[in-house]
Design an enzyme around this catalytic site. Structure first.
Site, mmCIF file in Angstrom:
data_model
loop_
_atom_site.group_PDB
_atom_site.id
_atom_site.type_symbol
_atom_site.label_atom_id
_atom_site.label_comp_id
_atom_site.label_asym_id
_atom_site.label_seq_id
_atom_site.Cartn_x
_atom_site.Cartn_y
_atom_site.Cartn_z
ATOM 1 N N LYS A 70 0.854 -1.185 0.000
ATOM 2 C CA LYS A 70 0.000 0.000 0.000
ATOM 3 C C LYS A 70 0.891 1.236 0.000
ATOM 4 C CE LYS A 70 -2.411 1.456 3.636
ATOM 5 N NZ LYS A 70 -3.490 1.524 4.634
ATOM 6 N N ARG A 113 -10.130 -1.765 7.333
ATOM 7 C CA ARG A 113 -9.219 -2.595 8.125
ATOM 8 C C ARG A 113 -8.930 -1.968 9.480
ATOM 9 N NH1 ARG A 113 -4.728 0.798 8.902
ATOM 10 N NH2 ARG A 113 -3.070 0.514 7.362
ATOM 11 N N GLN A 141 -12.779 8.467 9.915
ATOM 12 C CA GLN A 141 -12.734 7.078 10.373
ATOM 13 C C GLN A 141 -13.864 6.726 11.330
ATOM 14 O OE1 GLN A 141 -10.210 4.687 9.392
ATOM 15 N NE2 GLN A 141 -11.734 3.346 10.339
ATOM 16 N N GLY A 226 -5.069 7.024 16.923
ATOM 17 C CA GLY A 226 -4.574 8.208 16.232
ATOM 18 C C GLY A 226 -3.070 8.276 16.059
ATOM 19 N N ALA A 227 -2.312 7.735 17.003
ATOM 20 C CA ALA A 227 -0.844 7.821 16.927
ATOM 21 C C ALA A 227 -0.325 6.799 15.922
ATOM 22 C CB ALA A 227 -0.226 7.589 18.301
ATOM 23 N N ASP A 228 -0.010 7.288 14.716
ATOM 24 C CA ASP A 228 0.463 6.394 13.659
ATOM 25 C C ASP A 228 1.783 6.866 13.053
ATOM 26 O OD1 ASP A 228 -0.434 8.632 12.367
ATOM 27 O OD2 ASP A 228 -1.711 7.590 10.936
ATOM 28 N N SER A 299 -3.003 0.631 18.143
ATOM 29 C CA SER A 299 -3.248 0.309 16.732
ATOM 30 C C SER A 299 -2.418 1.213 15.839
ATOM 31 C CB SER A 299 -4.744 0.483 16.422
ATOM 32 O OG SER A 299 -4.994 0.346 15.053
#
Length: 331
Positions: A70, A113, A141, A226-228, A299
Site C-alpha cells: 500500500k 481494516r 474514520q 490516532g498515533a500512527d 493500533s
C-alpha cells in the site's frame, strides 16, 4: 501467460467489501502473523517539507497467497483543497511470479481494516457486554469504527467529541440514522466524553496527551488509534504504566504507535508490552484477566490487513466480473 492487471475504483471496492467481511479477514490475518505465516517489514516513511508524508507498506501472506504494497499519503492541508487528507493505492502481486494482479483504491480498505482491527481487539480485550462507548475524534474514520463495533457489541450509548465546533453534533445526527437503536451524545469536552465509558476510542492526530488517567473508570478498554507516526500521542503515559498494553505489531508500535513517545522518554519500556493481538487471538498470551483491569490496544495499522483485504476484493471482483483490465506489460 495473461499479464492483464485488474483495476478497481473505490466505488467498486465498496461493492466487494463490507465491515462484516473485513472483520473476518482481519482476525485471520492477525492469527497468521502470530503463527509466522506472514511477512511484514515496518512501514517506510517518506517525509516531505512542511510535515506531509508518504508511507510504503509491503506485506506477504502464505494463505491466501498474496504479496503487495500500500502506498499511502497524509497531507493535512488537503481538505482546504477539497481533497481527502489520506489517500492510498494498493497493489496485489502474485508471489510466485511477481505479476501485478490488481491495482485498487486503498482508502476504503484502510478505513475498513482500521475499523475491523479495532473491533477484533475490543472483542478480545474489553469486558463482555460493554455498552457505553466514548469516541474522541469524529473525522473520516469515526463512522466505520462504530459500525464495526456494533457488529460485535450491544452498544447503547456513544459519547462523541470533535475538534471543530458542531462537528460532534453533525456526526451524531448522521450516526443516529445508521444505528437508530443507539443513543448518541455530542460532548463539549474530552473529559465528559471519557468519564464513565466502558470502551474508549481515540482517533486524533494529537502530539500531546489528551486523555488523563484520572478520568478512566476501572475496567475500561481503550483503542488508541490516532498515533500512527513518531511524535504522536493521545494518552497520558501513566495510563500505559497502569494498563495491560497489547499492540498490533511490536516494531511499529515502538517507533510510531501510542507508546512511541513514552518509550523515547523512558516513561514506558518495550518489555512491558503484554502481547501482540495475534498472540492473544491464538491463545499464546492471555487477554483480559480481571473485570477492573485497564486494557489498551495500540493500533498502528498493518499492511498484512491491506493486502489480505485487497486480495479478498480482487477474488470477489473476478467472480462477479467487476472492474476493468489493463495490460501494463508486453507478453
Amino acid at each position: 501467460m495473461n499479464l492483464a492487471t485488474l483495476i478497481l475504483t473505490q466505488r467498486e471496492v465498496a461493492k466487494l467489501l463490507d465491515v462484516r467481511r473485513a472483520i473476518g479477514v482481519v482476525r485471520e490475518s492477525f492469527k497468521a502473523m502470530a503463527r509466522g505465516k506472514a511477512l511484514m517489514p515496518p512501514k517506510i516513511y517518506l517525509r516531505l517539507p512542511g510535515g506531509d508524508d508518504f508511507r510504503a507498506m509491503p506485506a506477504f501472506l502464505e494463505r491466501p497467497p498474496a504479496a503487495g504494497m500500500k502506498w499511502v499519503n497524509v497531507h493535512a492541508r488537503n481538505p482546504a483543497k477539497g481533497l481527502p487528507t489520506v489517500m492510498a493505492v494498493i497493489v496485489i502481486n502474485d508471489p510466485a511470479t511477481g505479476v501485478p494482479l490488481a491495482i485498487m483504491d486503498g482508502l476504503l480498505i484502510t478505513k475498513l481494516r482500521t475499523a475491523a482491527s479495532t473491533a477484533v481487539a475490543t472483542q478480545a480485550l474489553a469486558r463482555r457486554g460493554s455498552r457505553v462507548v466514548g469516541l474522541v475524534g469524529c473525522g473520516a474514520q469515526g463512522d466505520a469504527l462504530l459500525l464495526a463495533l456494533a457488529e460485535l457489541f450491544p452498544m447503547a450509548h456513544v459519547k462523541v467529541w470533535g475538534y471543530v465546533s458542531q462537528e460532534a453534533a453533525r456526526f451524531c445526527r448522521r450516526m443516529r440514522r445508521l444505528l437508530p437503536g443507539v443513543v448518541f451524545e455530542p460532548c463539549a469536552t474530552i473529559e465528559r466524553t471519557v468519564r464513565d465509558v466502558e470502551i474508549l476510542m481515540t482517533v486524533t492526530p494529537s502530539r500531546r496527551p489528551l486523555i488523563k488517567r484520572a478520568w478512566l473508570a476501572p475496567g475500561i478498554h481503550i483503542n488508541a488509534i490516532g498515533a500512527d507516526a513518531a511524535g504522536k500521542q493521545e494518552l497520558d503515559p501513566r495510563i500505559l504504566r497502569d494498563a495491560t498494553v497489547v499492540v498490533d505489531d511490536r516494531e511499529q508500535a515502538i517507533h510510531a504507535g501510542e507508546i512511541n513517545v513514552p518509550v523515547s522518554r523512558g516513561q514506558f519500556r518495550p518489555r512491558d508490552i503484554h502481547a501482540t493481538l495475534g498472540e492473544v487471538l491464538i491463545g499464546r498470551r492471555p487477554g483480559r484477566r480481571s473485570p477492573r483491569e485497564i486494557t489498551v490496544f495500540d493500533s498502528t495499522g498493518l499492511a498484512i490487513h491491506d493486502i489480505a483485504l485487497g486480495y479478498e476484493a480482487m477474488r470477489h471482483a473476478k467472480r462477479r466480473r467487476i472492474g476493468c483490465r489493463l495490460a501494463l506489460f508486453a507478453a
